[in-house]
Design a protein around this motif. Structure first.
Motif, mmCIF file in Angstrom:
data_model
loop_
_atom_site.group_PDB
_atom_site.id
_atom_site.type_symbol
_atom_site.label_atom_id
_atom_site.label_comp_id
_atom_site.label_asym_id
_atom_site.label_seq_id
_atom_site.Cartn_x
_atom_site.Cartn_y
_atom_site.Cartn_z
ATOM 1 N N ARG A 135 0.827 -1.205 0.000
ATOM 2 C CA ARG A 135 0.000 0.000 0.000
ATOM 3 C C ARG A 135 0.864 1.258 0.000
ATOM 4 O O ARG A 135 1.852 1.336 0.730
ATOM 5 C CB ARG A 135 -0.906 -0.012 1.235
ATOM 6 N N CYS A 136 0.488 2.223 -0.827
ATOM 7 C CA CYS A 136 1.104 3.548 -0.809
ATOM 8 C C CYS A 136 0.235 4.408 0.102
ATOM 9 O O CYS A 136 -0.757 4.994 -0.340
ATOM 10 C CB CYS A 136 1.160 4.132 -2.218
ATOM 11 N N ASP A 137 0.576 4.443 1.393
ATOM 12 C CA ASP A 137 -0.356 5.011 2.363
ATOM 13 C C ASP A 137 -0.084 6.468 2.725
ATOM 14 O O ASP A 137 -0.801 7.038 3.513
ATOM 15 C CB ASP A 137 -0.396 4.152 3.634
ATOM 16 N N LYS A 138 0.950 7.071 2.162
ATOM 17 C CA LYS A 138 1.183 8.484 2.446
ATOM 18 C C LYS A 138 0.443 9.324 1.416
ATOM 19 O O LYS A 138 0.836 9.370 0.248
ATOM 20 C CB LYS A 138 2.676 8.804 2.438
ATOM 21 N N ASP A 139 -0.609 9.970 1.848
ATOM 22 C CA ASP A 139 -1.421 10.876 1.026
ATOM 23 C C ASP A 139 -2.317 10.165 0.010
ATOM 24 O O ASP A 139 -3.464 10.560 -0.178
ATOM 25 C CB ASP A 139 -0.542 11.890 0.272
ATOM 26 N N ASP A 140 -1.821 9.104 -0.655
ATOM 27 C CA ASP A 140 -2.538 8.553 -1.801
ATOM 28 C C ASP A 140 -3.556 7.473 -1.457
ATOM 29 O O ASP A 140 -4.602 7.385 -2.079
ATOM 30 C CB ASP A 140 -1.543 7.963 -2.805
ATOM 31 N N ASP A 141 -3.247 6.609 -0.512
ATOM 32 C CA ASP A 141 -4.075 5.449 -0.180
ATOM 33 C C ASP A 141 -4.359 4.613 -1.434
ATOM 34 O O ASP A 141 -5.490 4.253 -1.737
ATOM 35 C CB ASP A 141 -5.391 5.860 0.479
ATOM 36 N N LEU A 142 -3.287 4.310 -2.184
ATOM 37 C CA LEU A 142 -3.368 3.458 -3.362
ATOM 38 C C LEU A 142 -2.676 2.126 -3.077
ATOM 39 O O LEU A 142 -1.800 2.041 -2.217
ATOM 40 C CB LEU A 142 -2.706 4.134 -4.569
ATOM 41 N N PHE A 143 -3.083 1.098 -3.819
ATOM 42 C CA PHE A 143 -2.538 -0.244 -3.614
ATOM 43 C C PHE A 143 -1.898 -0.751 -4.899
ATOM 44 O O PHE A 143 -2.449 -0.562 -5.994
ATOM 45 C CB PHE A 143 -3.652 -1.220 -3.203
ATOM 46 N N LEU A 144 -0.732 -1.405 -4.773
ATOM 47 C CA LEU A 144 -0.153 -2.120 -5.900
ATOM 48 C C LEU A 144 -1.002 -3.358 -6.159
ATOM 49 O O LEU A 144 -1.358 -4.073 -5.225
ATOM 50 C CB LEU A 144 1.296 -2.517 -5.598
ATOM 51 N N ILE A 145 -1.324 -3.618 -7.404
ATOM 52 C CA ILE A 145 -2.259 -4.705 -7.717
ATOM 53 C C ILE A 145 -1.633 -6.081 -7.443
ATOM 54 O O ILE A 145 -0.478 -6.324 -7.780
ATOM 55 C CB ILE A 145 -2.752 -4.623 -9.174
ATOM 56 N N PRO A 146 -2.401 -6.985 -6.829
ATOM 57 C CA PRO A 146 -1.922 -8.360 -6.637
ATOM 58 C C PRO A 146 -2.107 -9.207 -7.882
ATOM 59 O O PRO A 146 -1.547 -10.284 -8.020
ATOM 60 C CB PRO A 146 -2.794 -8.871 -5.493
ATOM 61 N N THR A 147 -2.937 -8.716 -8.815
ATOM 62 C CA THR A 147 -3.254 -9.401 -10.065
ATOM 63 C C THR A 147 -3.982 -8.418 -10.961
ATOM 64 O O THR A 147 -4.672 -7.507 -10.469
ATOM 65 C CB THR A 147 -4.144 -10.636 -9.821
ATOM 66 N N ALA A 148 -3.849 -8.595 -12.276
ATOM 67 C CA ALA A 148 -4.555 -7.705 -13.210
ATOM 68 C C ALA A 148 -6.062 -7.898 -13.154
ATOM 69 O O ALA A 148 -6.820 -7.081 -13.693
ATOM 70 C CB ALA A 148 -4.054 -7.936 -14.640
ATOM 71 N N GLU A 149 -6.516 -8.971 -12.514
ATOM 72 C CA GLU A 149 -7.956 -9.177 -12.299
ATOM 73 C C GLU A 149 -8.595 -7.938 -11.675
ATOM 74 O O GLU A 149 -9.737 -7.582 -12.013
ATOM 75 C CB GLU A 149 -8.162 -10.379 -11.370
ATOM 76 N N VAL A 150 -7.871 -7.282 -10.754
ATOM 77 C CA VAL A 150 -8.452 -6.165 -10.003
ATOM 78 C C VAL A 150 -8.782 -4.995 -10.921
ATOM 79 O O VAL A 150 -9.950 -4.568 -10.994
ATOM 80 C CB VAL A 150 -7.517 -5.745 -8.850
ATOM 81 N N PRO A 151 -7.810 -4.427 -11.652
ATOM 82 C CA PRO A 151 -8.194 -3.313 -12.539
ATOM 83 C C PRO A 151 -9.058 -3.743 -13.716
ATOM 84 O O PRO A 151 -9.953 -2.988 -14.139
ATOM 85 C CB PRO A 151 -6.840 -2.765 -13.021
ATOM 86 N N LEU A 152 -8.833 -4.943 -14.258
ATOM 87 C CA LEU A 152 -9.619 -5.381 -15.406
ATOM 88 C C LEU A 152 -11.099 -5.476 -15.064
ATOM 89 O O LEU A 152 -11.960 -4.977 -15.791
ATOM 90 C CB LEU A 152 -9.120 -6.734 -15.917
ATOM 91 N N THR A 153 -11.429 -6.131 -13.971
ATOM 92 C CA THR A 153 -12.828 -6.285 -13.573
ATOM 93 C C THR A 153 -13.469 -4.935 -13.310
ATOM 94 O O THR A 153 -14.607 -4.664 -13.715
ATOM 95 C CB THR A 153 -12.945 -7.182 -12.338
ATOM 96 N N ASN A 154 -12.717 -4.056 -12.645
ATOM 97 C CA ASN A 154 -13.272 -2.758 -12.268
ATOM 98 C C ASN A 154 -13.331 -1.758 -13.414
ATOM 99 O O ASN A 154 -13.895 -0.673 -13.246
ATOM 100 C CB ASN A 154 -12.464 -2.177 -11.104
ATOM 101 N N LEU A 155 -12.782 -2.104 -14.578
ATOM 102 C CA LEU A 155 -12.938 -1.232 -15.743
ATOM 103 C C LEU A 155 -14.415 -0.960 -16.033
ATOM 104 O O LEU A 155 -14.778 0.102 -16.537
ATOM 105 C CB LEU A 155 -12.298 -1.878 -16.976
ATOM 106 N N TYR A 156 -15.262 -1.943 -15.690
ATOM 107 C CA TYR A 156 -16.691 -1.819 -15.997
ATOM 108 C C TYR A 156 -17.542 -1.594 -14.744
ATOM 109 O O TYR A 156 -18.755 -1.787 -14.770
ATOM 110 C CB TYR A 156 -17.156 -3.059 -16.772
ATOM 111 N N ALA A 157 -16.879 -1.168 -13.650
ATOM 112 C CA ALA A 157 -17.624 -0.869 -12.424
ATOM 113 C C ALA A 157 -18.639 0.234 -12.676
ATOM 114 O O ALA A 157 -18.347 1.240 -13.324
ATOM 115 C CB ALA A 157 -16.656 -0.450 -11.314
#
Length: 424
Positions: A218-240
């Motif tokens: 996790r990039c927890d300073k200011d951003d609260d972003l996460f490095l993906i554990p698998t491309a499943e995460v961004p791919l699935t959420n493309l159509y959120a």
């Protein structure tokens, strides 16, 4: 996540499903909150009716030029009470949602009964395990001898679990990735290149959060972003939050990405070489499927992964994961494992899962069927992860003279190179 209405109406079934997975769940707290929420809504509705009547009465009094101060004060008090109760309803909604987010998916009826990976039945097997006429070397020795892997320098710059590919090793892994993507394109997948950093809400959409936060970088300073554990995460959420036309189902998409995992709780297990890493490369397949056909699509998805292994000439088998070994969000899952004769064990290279509407409900991904918005079913599978495929290649293609044959399907990506030989 599960449908709140379904959980409310079938608490015993949900508790039993979690028990069959090897977990424990009591929905008493959830049902108590849900009951309180319904009582609050009843009270809110009653107060709103009372406010509407008072508003009409005030209107009549003012029209007749009569004093309405008492009724106005009463209506304001009612409004304050409604606001207070609405806040309590919102709080109850949040509590219920948090409980629901922590409940795993209900296994499909065809998922085998079992407590652990030892109970996963073999569905099919392909290829014959290699027998050696010489003393074979483990993949980490082959990698060092051929100067294609550098574990020492990887550990120096990043720590253990971060290998460095070099020279022809880099080209061989790149050849694997390109081969996988080209095959998926032939099978009707649209290729994407997604971000490697995603939001907390994106991670929640596919079920990584809140349960598995300790396993993530996790990039927890200011951003609260996460490095993906698998491309499943961004791919699935493309159509959120979108409605996918029924005519486009099944929608097949894929991507290559680096994957990042802390692997919390797995320290000391398979730490040598490429077997368990914090960063690795993988090509991912994702389906958005019609709810009525998702299990047919699940079989197709899994076969796509198997065909890659067959073209590489790597012996493998398919396992059906039992309920006790099933992933958190999956209703059914197959694992594809390559046999590594030097390791003398099967190595997982792909998990192919049908989540039904579990992820789609979290990410709000729908289609329109007969004029009604309906959650799609999401499926995904590795197609494939490169590290253990590389182990399979090192184990199955090493030669007595220390060289490494390159699988025939990869040679066009290596400018026709047939083998990697030790430097003289």
């Amino acid at each position: 996540m599960l449908d709140i209405k379904f959980v409310r109406e079938n608490p015993a079934l949900v508790e039993e499903a979690v028990k069959n997975r090897g977990g424990e769940l009591s929905l008493d707290g959830f049902l108590a909150i849900e009951k309180k929420r319904r009582e609050l809504l009843t009270e809110v509705e009653s107060l709103k009716n009372k406010r509407n009547l008072a508003s009409k009465e005030i209107s009549v009094l003012k029209k007749n030029k009569q004093n309405a101060d008492d009724l106005v004060a009463e209506m304001r008090a009612i409004g304050d009470k409604i606001a207070e109760l609405d806040a309590q309803v919102k709080e109850a909604d949040e509590e219920m949602k948090n409980i629901i987010l922590g409940i795993p998916n209900i296994p499909h009826e065809s998922t085998p009964i079992g407590a652990s990976e030892d109970d996963n039945p073999e569905v099919r097997r392909w290829g014959t395990p290699r027998e050696f006429t010489f003393e074979p070397k483990p993949h980490w020795e082959i990698g060092e001898n051929l100067n294609i892997l550098d574990f020492e320098r990887g550990a120096k710059i990043s720590g253990s679990g971060f290998p460095v590919y070099r020279g022809l090793g880099s080209r061989l892994e790149r050849a694997l990735i390109q081969f996988f993507l080209d095959e998926h394109q032939k099978n009707g997948f649209e290729e994407f290149t997604p971000p490697s950093l995603v939001t907390r809400n994106t991670m929640r959409g596919t079920g990584q959060l809140p349960k598995f936060e300790e396993d993530m970088y996790r990039c927890d300073k200011d951003d609260d972003l996460f490095l993906i554990p698998t491309a499943e995460v961004p791919l699935t959420n493309l159509y959120a939050g979108e409605v996918i036309p029924e005519s486009e189902l099944p929608k097949r998409i894929c991507a290559y990405s680096a994957c990042f995992r802390r692997e919390a709780g797995s320290y000391g297990k398979d730490t040598r070489g490429l077997l368990r890493l914090h960063q690795f490369n993988k090509v991912e397949m994702v389906y958005f499927a019609h709810p009525e056909h998702s299990y047919e699509d699940h079989e197709e998805l899994t076969r796509f992964g198997e065909k890659l292994l067959e073209k590489l000439g790597l012996p493998y088998h398919r396992l059906a994961l039992c309920k006790g070994d099933l992933g958190f969000g999956a209703a059914k899952c197959y694992d594809l494992e390559v046999y590594a004769p030097v390791e003398k064990k099967w190595l997982e290279v792909s998990s192919c899962s049908n989540f039904e509407d579990y992820q789609a409900r979290r990410a709000n991904i729908k289609t329109k069927i007969n004029g009604k918005n309906t959650f799609v079913h999401t499926l995904n599978g590795s197609g494939l992860a490169t590290p253990r495929v590389m182990v399979g290649i090192c184990d199955n293609y090493q030669q007595k003279d220390g060289s490494l044959l390159i699988p025939e399907v990869l040679r066009p990506y290596m400018n026709g190179l047939e083998k990697i030989e030790p430097k003289k």
